[in-house]
Design an enzyme around this catalytic site. Structure first.
Site, short mmCIF file in Angstrom:
data_model
loop_
_atom_site.label_atom_id
_atom_site.label_comp_id
_atom_site.label_asym_id
_atom_site.label_seq_id
_atom_site.Cartn_x
_atom_site.Cartn_y
_atom_site.Cartn_z
N CYS A 132 -1.40 0.55 -15.73
CA CYS A 132 -2.38 -0.14 -14.88
C CYS A 132 -3.83 0.10 -15.31
O CYS A 132 -4.63 -0.84 -15.39
CB CYS A 132 -2.19 0.28 -13.43
SG CYS A 132 -1.91 2.04 -13.22
N HIS A 245 -7.97 0.75 -8.74
CA HIS A 245 -8.42 1.80 -9.67
C HIS A 245 -9.85 1.48 -10.11
O HIS A 245 -10.17 0.32 -10.41
CB HIS A 245 -7.55 1.83 -10.92
CG HIS A 245 -6.17 2.36 -10.73
ND1 HIS A 245 -5.70 2.89 -9.56
CD2 HIS A 245 -5.14 2.44 -11.63
CE1 HIS A 245 -4.44 3.28 -9.73
NE2 HIS A 245 -4.08 3.01 -10.98
#
Ligand code: A2P
Length: 339
Positions: A132, A245
């Site tokens: 990710c 994130h």
């Protein structure tokens, strides 16, 4: 009539699998039949898809008969065991785990960066979905590398708990509730309390002192960008954020780029949105990135400590673009060009 496909989702009850099913629906992937797969723990559960409650089936060796595309997000050991079985059954596997990412015979793909690598799926019937943190970084690096060749990347991450899975989302919520009501928080998923804390530790520690997550960012970036000469170093940290994130990224380029040039190339980059108006306090944040598919970039500045340096702040929804959306985008290219 346009072709439609039988699609299996392995890990359909998990944090990423749930979003894979949602992305298939939202992006109108041409699904003929959806087969949600999970462990025995999920027997009796259903998954909502196109207004229907589709029963979850227990993953087994026969699960992939008649399946055209299999999206996997049930962990590396499940992928290692069932990925090849699915491929042998004739499905094309898009695997979100780390099991196959660095296998030279398996393409590692971010559609905005290296879509042509998808064609290499024919070797093993498997395409790997990157880590990710790597995905959201390379969609931003790609246009900069094309224009000015990136020599070195220094990245520090601030990663949401959802990247660990649904249990970690529940652990953070439970710890916050416990702490605010004067009870002792319980830590099961992480080795330390995550609520109101930061853990500089994602995945396991390796012999070189880095974590596996950090080395994924180093190695996967080079593979996706198709350039082993890019030097990358990473520090990855888990923060008490549910979704999204964030990354502080420092770049050194061969050619000099001005901030305006970087801003313009990123404004035109596919899948990227520039959010960079510090005067009106506009900059990328996880709360804004969560629930959508664009990678947000801002805080674009020259690194004044070197001749050709740029600093960036990059944020994306780790479960969507960082996992589910990227996998479905790969499936879309497969459906359009290869199936
Ligand atoms: P289950 O819900 O039945 O445990 P997360 O990443 O949020 O932890 O989710 C992991 C996903 O992978 C879940 O859907 C989970 O199913 C599934 N899963 C985990 N282990 C297995 C297994 N051995 N066989 C099939 N599915 C599994």
């Amino acid at each position: 009539m346009a072709r439609t496909f039988n699609v299996a989702v392995a890990g359909a009850t998990g944090a990423v699998g749930t979003q894979m099913v949602a992305c298939l629906e939202e992006r109108r992937f041409p699904v003929k039949m959806l087969r949600p797969l999970a462990s025995e723990r999920s027997l009796g559960r259903t998954v909502k898809f196109q207004g229907q409650e589709v029963p979850v089936e227990v993953l087994n060796e026969d699960s992939f008969r008649g399946i055209d595309v299999a999206l996997f997000s049930a962990g590396a050991s499940v992928s290692l065991k069932y990925g090849p079985i699915a491929a042998q059954s004739g499905a094309i596997v898009v695997d979100n785990s780390s099991a196959f990412r660095m296998d030279p015979d398996i393409p590692l793909v971010v559609p905005e960066v290296n879509p042509d690598d998808i064609g290499l799926y024919t070797k093993r019937g498997i395409i790997a979905n990157p880590n990710c943190s790597t995905i959201q970084m390379v969609v931003v690096l790609k246009p900069i590398h094309d224009a000015a060749r990136i020599k070195r990347v220094v990245v520090s991450t601030y990663q949401a708990v959802s990247g660990t899975g649904q249990k970690a989302v529940e652990e953070l919520a439970a710890q916050v509730r416990a702490l605010l009501s004067g009870q002792d928080p319980v830590s099961k998923v992480y080795p330390h309390r995550i609520a109101f804390n930061v853990l500089p530790h994602i995945d396991v520690f390796l012999d070189n002192g880095y974590t596996k997550e950090e080395m994924k960012m180093v190695n996967e970036t080079r593979k996706i960008m198709g350039d082993d000469s890019i030097r990358v170093t990473a520090t990855t940290a888990r923060v008490p954020v549910f979704y999204g994130h964030s990354e502080a990224v420092n770049l050194e380029t061969e050619k000099k780029l001005s901030v305006d040039q970087v801003r313009e190339m990123l404004a035109n980059a596919p899948g990227v949105k520039v959010v960079d108006e510090p005067g009106s306090r506009q900059y990328p944040m996880p709360l804004d990135a969560a629930g959508q598919d664009l990678t947000l970039v801002g805080r674009i500045r020259e690194d004044e400590s070197i001749a050709h340096g740029i600093n960036l702040w990059i944020v994306a929804d780790n479960i969507r673009k960082g996992a589910a959306t990227n996998a479905v985008q790969i499936a879309e290219v497969l459906a359009e060009k290869y199936l």
